[in-house]
Write an enzyme that holds these catalytic residues in place. Structure first.
Site, PDB file in Angstrom:
ATOM      1  N   SER A  17       0.832  -1.211   0.000  1.00 38.40           N
ATOM      2  CA  SER A  17       0.000   0.000   0.000  1.00 38.40           C
ATOM      3  C   SER A  17       0.868   1.264   0.000  1.00 38.40           C
ATOM      4  CB  SER A  17      -0.979   0.001   1.172  1.00 38.40           C
ATOM      5  OG  SER A  17      -0.288  -0.049   2.384  1.00 38.40           O
ATOM      6  N   LEU A 102      19.382  -3.134   5.701  1.00 38.32           N
ATOM      7  CA  LEU A 102      20.341  -3.011   4.603  1.00 38.32           C
ATOM      8  C   LEU A 102      21.748  -2.803   5.152  1.00 38.32           C
ATOM      9  CD1 LEU A 102      18.240  -0.758   2.219  1.00 38.32           C
ATOM     10  CD2 LEU A 102      18.601  -3.220   2.079  1.00 38.32           C
ATOM     11  N   ASN A 114      13.154   5.524   4.399  1.00 32.98           N
ATOM     12  CA  ASN A 114      12.237   4.551   4.991  1.00 32.98           C
ATOM     13  C   ASN A 114      11.088   5.304   5.646  1.00 32.98           C
ATOM     14  OD1 ASN A 114      11.335   1.992   5.987  1.00 32.98           O
ATOM     15  ND2 ASN A 114      12.275   2.433   7.975  1.00 32.98           N
ATOM     16  N   HIS A 116       8.186   4.822   8.737  1.00 29.00           N
ATOM     17  CA  HIS A 116       7.921   3.986   9.910  1.00 29.00           C
ATOM     18  C   HIS A 116       6.675   4.504  10.618  1.00 29.00           C
ATOM     19  CE1 HIS A 116       8.918   1.188  13.107  1.00 29.00           C
ATOM     20  NE2 HIS A 116       8.599   2.147  13.966  1.00 29.00           N
ATOM     21  N   ASP A 157      15.265   1.085  11.550  1.00 29.93           N
ATOM     22  CA  ASP A 157      14.514   2.287  11.931  1.00 29.93           C
ATOM     23  C   ASP A 157      15.358   3.371  12.589  1.00 29.93           C
ATOM     24  OD1 ASP A 157      12.187   0.973  10.996  1.00 29.93           O
ATOM     25  OD2 ASP A 157      11.952  -0.034  12.922  1.00 29.93           O
ATOM     26  N   ALA A 185      -1.263   9.418   7.907  1.00 30.97           N
ATOM     27  CA  ALA A 185      -0.124  10.343   8.071  1.00 30.97           C
ATOM     28  C   ALA A 185       1.058   9.889   7.205  1.00 30.97           C
ATOM     29  CB  ALA A 185       0.280  10.418   9.541  1.00 30.97           C
TER      30      ALA A 185
HETATM   31  C1  GAR Z   1       3.912   0.576   6.613  1.00 30.42           C
HETATM   32  O1  GAR Z   1       2.966   0.941   7.564  1.00 30.42           O
HETATM   33  C2  GAR Z   1       5.280   1.033   7.077  1.00 30.42           C
HETATM   34  O2  GAR Z   1       5.239   2.141   7.882  1.00 30.42           O
HETATM   35  C3  GAR Z   1       5.750  -0.158   7.857  1.00 30.42           C
HETATM   36  O3  GAR Z   1       5.298  -1.254   7.134  1.00 30.42           O
HETATM   37  C4  GAR Z   1       4.057  -0.934   6.547  1.00 30.42           C
HETATM   38  C5  GAR Z   1       4.046  -1.449   5.133  1.00 30.42           C
HETATM   39  O4  GAR Z   1       2.763  -1.527   4.628  1.00 30.42           O
HETATM   40  N1  GAR Z   1       7.181  -0.131   7.967  1.00 30.42           N
HETATM   41  C6  GAR Z   1       7.815  -0.422   9.091  1.00 30.42           C
HETATM   42  O5  GAR Z   1       7.242  -0.810  10.110  1.00 30.42           O
HETATM   43  C7  GAR Z   1       9.324  -0.255   9.021  1.00 30.42           C
HETATM   44  N2  GAR Z   1       9.914  -0.572  10.263  1.00 30.42           N
HETATM   45  P1  GAR Z   1       2.531  -1.980   3.113  1.00 30.42           P
HETATM   46  O6  GAR Z   1       3.191  -3.326   2.923  1.00 30.42           O
HETATM   47  O7  GAR Z   1       1.048  -2.078   3.004  1.00 30.42           O
HETATM   48  O8  GAR Z   1       3.114  -0.918   2.236  1.00 30.42           O
END
Ligand code: GAR
Length: 219
Positions: A17, A102, A114, A116, A157, A185
């Site tokens: 997403s 990475l 990234n 988060h 992170d 957000a």
């Molecule tokens: C997102 O909410 C992102 O913030 C989080 O993974 C989700 C990915 O959603 N990332 C982390 O937690 C990084 N530590 P998606 O697969 O639907 O794009």
């Protein structure tokens, strides 16, 4: 400063997403970028299918060949990843729910960002992703959480923060309701941060990122 449109390599492991949101902003003209390639660490990731549906080049780089007796070789994985994305000449690598740390072979060659779902440096780190973050936020009773976009380094992170948006925690929040508002957000600040990068307006100074010409119009 990069070329415009800024060429992105998007890394994902899940539903995609975040990638879809970036692509939507590109298509509606609010992000001066193009997605040159999507790389997934899981061959069954829904994000891969969603990228293909949008006519985006996709590649898979599984962690398994880089894992021996349960130990993941992040340097070898990053070497392979750098070799995989280099032919696409990305200006920026954007992690979009990519559940792999990475290492230098990627980080020395490319700028990596990234997103988060919390206000880092709180509620980040190995195992603190997706729903785990919101569950931890609720169980700790914090009143304000949010979303963070940052330059990635070789830890989970961490790295210089580019943009953050605060999200209040409501009395009746569940992990699901909180996730929904935090994702909203994320969907606002990730394209904005990448647009600022594309415009050459992010200047790293040690652990800090300054936004140049902060009063200028943003995308
Ligand atoms: C997102 O909410 C992102 O913030 C989080 O993974 C989700 C990915 O959603 N990332 C982390 O937690 C990084 N530590 P998606 O697969 O639907 O794009």
């Amino acid at each position: 400063m990069t070329r415009l449109p800024c060429r992105l390599a998007v890394l994902l492991s899940g539903t995609g997403s975040t990638m879809v949101n970036l692509n939507d902003h590109i298509l509606n003209g609010t992000l001066p970028a193009e997605i040159a390639v999507v790389v997934s660490s899981r061959k069954r990731a829904l994000g891969l299918e969603r990228a293909k549906e949008r006519g985006i080049e996709t590649r898979v780089l599984s962690r398994r060949p880089f894992t021996t007796e349960g130990i993941f070789n992040d340097v070898a994985y990053s070497e392979a990843l750098a070799a995989l994305i280099a032919p696409f000449s990305p200006d920026l690598v954007a992690m979009a729910g990519f559940m792999t740390r990475l290492a230098d072979p990627v980080l020395h060659q490319f700028d990596v960002v990234n997103v988060h779902p919390a206000l880092l440096p709180m509620f980040g780190g190995n195992g603190c992703y997706g729903h785990h973050v919101h569950e931890a936020v609720l169980s700790q009773g914090v009143k304000i959480t949010g979303a963070t976009v940052h330059f990635a380094d070789s830890n989970y992170d961490t790295g210089p923060i580019i943009l953050q948006e605060a999200v209040p925690v409501m009395e009746d929040d569940t992990p699901d309701t909180l996730a929904e508002r935090v994702q909203a957000a994320e969907r606002r600040i990730y394209p904005r941060a990448i647009a600022l990068y594309a415009q050459g307006r992010l200047q790293k100074e040690g652990g800090r990122v300054r936004i140049l010409d902060a009063s200028a119009a943003e995308f």
